[in-house]
Design a protein around this motif. Structure first.
Motif, short mmCIF file in Angstrom:
data_model
loop_
_atom_site.label_atom_id
_atom_site.label_comp_id
_atom_site.label_asym_id
_atom_site.label_seq_id
_atom_site.Cartn_x
_atom_site.Cartn_y
_atom_site.Cartn_z
N ARG A 35 9.44 34.76 34.26
CA ARG A 35 9.42 33.30 34.25
C ARG A 35 9.58 32.72 35.65
NH1 ARG A 35 7.68 29.41 31.18
NH2 ARG A 35 8.88 29.80 29.29
N GLU A 36 10.24 33.44 36.55
CA GLU A 36 10.50 32.93 37.90
C GLU A 36 9.46 33.36 38.92
OE1 GLU A 36 13.05 34.37 36.04
OE2 GLU A 36 13.62 32.34 35.39
N TYR A 89 6.87 32.29 40.22
CA TYR A 89 6.10 31.05 40.19
C TYR A 89 4.78 31.14 40.94
CZ TYR A 89 10.46 29.11 38.40
OH TYR A 89 11.59 28.88 37.65
N ASP A 90 4.79 31.76 42.11
CA ASP A 90 3.52 31.86 42.86
C ASP A 90 2.50 32.70 42.08
OD1 ASP A 90 4.60 30.33 44.84
OD2 ASP A 90 4.87 31.96 46.28
N ASP A 129 4.11 26.76 31.89
CA ASP A 129 4.77 27.91 32.50
C ASP A 129 5.06 27.74 33.99
OD1 ASP A 129 4.63 29.42 30.06
OD2 ASP A 129 2.50 29.70 30.48
N VAL A 130 4.38 26.79 34.65
CA VAL A 130 4.52 26.66 36.09
C VAL A 130 3.89 25.35 36.55
CG1 VAL A 130 2.32 27.86 36.51
CG2 VAL A 130 4.08 27.87 38.29
N SER A 131 4.44 24.80 37.61
CA SER A 131 3.82 23.66 38.27
C SER A 131 3.07 24.20 39.49
CB SER A 131 4.86 22.62 38.71
OG SER A 131 5.48 22.03 37.58
N CYS A 132 1.76 23.97 39.52
CA CYS A 132 0.91 24.62 40.52
C CYS A 132 0.64 23.71 41.71
CB CYS A 132 -0.43 25.02 39.91
SG CYS A 132 -0.30 26.06 38.45
N GLY A 180 3.51 28.12 43.38
CA GLY A 180 4.06 27.62 42.13
C GLY A 180 5.50 27.16 42.27
N ALA A 181 5.92 26.36 41.31
CA ALA A 181 7.29 25.86 41.21
C ALA A 181 7.66 25.80 39.74
CB ALA A 181 7.38 24.47 41.87
N PRO A 182 8.92 25.57 39.42
CA PRO A 182 9.31 25.53 38.00
C PRO A 182 8.49 24.53 37.20
CG PRO A 182 11.24 25.61 39.40
CD PRO A 182 10.08 25.44 40.32
N ALA A 192 10.89 21.52 39.90
CA ALA A 192 9.87 21.47 40.95
C ALA A 192 10.23 20.41 41.99
CB ALA A 192 8.51 21.18 40.34
#
Length: 605
Positions: free
Chosen positions: A192-193, A195-196, A280-283, A305-307, A469
């Motif tokens: 989950r972490e 992000y990238d 799942d992610v903020s791109c 990516g970010a949370p 994010a």
């Protein structure tokens, strides 16, 4: 054991895509996965109406009959795993149909079904909570008019189904890119972490999700691929554990994969490229680079990516009256004025009858004369066009009221100005106006479940954690080009590729520099004021502009420009698919020396 890379073929971009994709990809793809995207907001409303008529309907039947049935043996023999959102509003029925197909073929493929996205049973609860539209702040629509209400699920349930041994995974509404990202999470063990990596896998899914739009379809330089467009290849992404990927297509197929085709698809239907929010992610795609990697191959890297957001986005479709419309043609002298006279008369006649019946008037009418002077700025054919197409439409609270326009337009056939023509196939019928309502719902309200061949899997969504994010740091735009030695004006299309699409009632236009040296001129020549002027005829909201230095691109987001968008709109182009083509005619000032160096003198405006 983590694989070094996986190969995923994008076999469907919408419900109705060609059946040629699956056999083509199986024959030449050497694939690990086939992914299918069938769903759009309009599709969800159509499937919801089908389920009302038949409790066993409500899914994309083409997935079963056209994609799987003729190819299931080859899929099993090659060990290719299949992921699809063909479940629509009835993934359980879709799963049952696929299992029956597997049994009939004498195969042992395991089929997983993911549910939980359907929030229709929660509609009253959401309405009572005062939930409003996330973009316009409109009130929640009447519950009895709602056709569908679905949360956009993410990719982790798909990965869990694959972890459990599923060969075919069927979901309802998930974000389009999740069918690809789910395969990546399963194959590479992303958490989950990560992000990238999640952002990179999501970008790969975004490139694949519209099928051949990444391989030459809808491409600015369409003539480069037109000769074999009938044999266009469907896209393949080869993805590595760090998330970077190479886009290609099966050897010997038509179309083409290039920096231009993939860049256009990356910008297709996105808003802020530094805040592309998914479950799942903020791109952040602003620093993505797209580089040639060989014939019909490009290498894509640099997504960040970010949370993800704390809530799920949900899409609600609801009926808001009826619409009716038709196309007719006029040709010969004064074709456009004749078409306008006919349209005015048809609307007046129908409106008069509504008044005599004490019925409410049309809530909206639309007249577009196609082939006449372009409605977007000054670029287009002249007013003395000798052949035009008239598109005439109206909205009304009930079907009979909307149908009056069709009846009275037909009744004017012998009373119209001369030159009326058209291909006749019977009078069209009114259809429901389906409006989109986007909102955010709490994650605990969404109960995601996975069933594998009759057995429920123990599944819980991975927790989000406490991180959120950050606000994006905007890249510094390029300096204004030096025109002290002179300048010339060339059309934008000589300097850039362009792709446009819809985001509800908004439209985006992505502009990608053909060469990085053109980017300063593009940034300073395409202000938000220029874009506002070009689309003033339809534009009701502001225009935002975003800079993507990694891909040498600019993205424009035009708010409230589509007349409601989708089948809530009366427009000829309710999804903004041709907006980039309008903007590409804009003249751009560039230094004379730059024009000479790139041999652009023939393109001078």
């Amino acid at each position: 054991m983590t694989k070094n890379a996986i190969r995923i073929g994008g076999a469907s971009g919408y419900w109705g895509d060609s059946a040629m994709a699956v056999p083509q990809l199986l024959a030449g793809g050497s694939l690990d996965y086939l992914v299918f995207d069938y769903l759009a907001e309009i599709t969800m409303s159509i499937l919801a109406r089908a389920r009302v008529r038949d409790p066993e309907a409500g899914y994309a039947t083409d997935f079963v009959t056209a994609a799987l049935a003729p190819n299931l043996g080859a899929i099993a023999a090659q060990g290719v795993r299949v992921i699809s959102n063909a479940g629509g509003v009835n993934p359980v029925a879709c799963g049952a149909a696929v299992r029956a197909l597997v049994e009939k073929a004498g195969l042992t493929l395991k089929v997983a079904v993911i549910t939980g996205d359907d929030l229709l049973p929660c509609a009253a609860e959401l309405a009572q909570g005062g939930l409003t539209e996330m973009f316009t702040d409109e009130a929640f629509p009447p519950v009895d008019r709602i056709a569908s209400l679905n949360a956009y699920l993410g990719a982790f349930p798909i990965a869990a189904a694959l972890d459990a041994g599923a060969d075919i995974v069927i979901t309802g509404r998930c974000v389009d890119s999740a069918v690809t990202l789910g395969a990546c999470i399963h194959a590479f063990g992303w958490s989950r972490e990560d992000y990238d990596r999640l952002a990179s896998g999501s970008l790969a899914g975004h490139v694949l999700e519209c099928g051949p739009q990444a391989t030459g379809g809808n491409f600015t330089d369409w003539e480069c691929v037109a000769a074999r467009i009938a044999e266009i290849g469907y896209p393949i992404a080869e993805i590595t554990p760090d998330g970077d990927f190479t886009v290609s297509k099966p050897a010997g197929t038509g179309g083409g994969v290039s920096v231009g085709t993939v860049s256009e698809q990356m910008l297709y239907e996105i808003g802020d490229p530094q805040d592309y929010a998914l479950p799942d992610v903020s791109c952040d795609f602003s620093q993505v680079t797209i580089m040639p990697a060989g014939p019909d191959q490009v290498f894509v890297s640099g997504a960040r990516g970010a949370p993800p957001p704390e809530k799920y986005k949900a899409s609600l479709t609801w009926q808001d009256g009826w619409r009716a419309g038709l196309y007719l043609s006029f040709y010969g002298l004064d074709a456009a004025r004749k078409a306008q006279s006919f349209a005015d008369a048809a609307i007046a006649r129908a409106g008069a009858i509504l008044g005599k019946l004490n019925a409410p008037p049309f809530s909206e009418t639309s007249t577009e004369i196609l082939g006449n002077e372009c409605q977007f700025g000054t670029f287009g054919q002249s007013r003395d066009a000798r052949e035009v197409v008239l598109k005439l439409a109206a909205k009304h609270a009930d079907a009979a009221g909307a149908g009056l326009l069709l009846r009275e337009a037909a009744g004017l056939g012998l009373a119209s100005p001369p030159g009326l023509s058209g291909f006749q196939g019977g009078r069209p019928k009114p259809s429901p106006v389906i409006r989109l309502f986007s909102c955010l719902c709490p994650r605990p309200m969404v109960d995601v479940r996975i069933e594998l061949d009759g057995k429920s899997l123990d599944y819980a969504e991975p927790p989000l954690g406490n991180a959120r994010a950050p606000n994006p740091v905007r890249p510094e735009p390029p300096a204004k080009p030096d025109t002290s030695s002179g300048s010339v004006r060339v059309p934008l299309i000589a300097l850039a590729w362009g792709r446009s699409g819809d985001k509800g009632n908004h439209a985006n236009i992505g502009i990608i520099a053909r060469d990085p040296e053109f980017l300063p001129a593009l940034w300073h020549g395409l202000s938000t004021d220029i874009v506002t002027e070009r689309f003033a005829h339809f534009l009701e909201g502001p225009v935002e502009r975003f800079y993507l230095p990694g891909s040498h691109a600019i993205n424009f987001l035009l708010h409230d420009v589509l007349g409601g968008g989708g089948i809530a709109s009366l427009r000829n182009d309710p999804q903004g698919k041709g907006y980039a083509q309008i903007l590409l005619a804009t003249p751009i000032e560039i230094p004379t020396l730059l024009a000479q160096r790139f041999n652009l003198t023939e393109a001078m405006a």
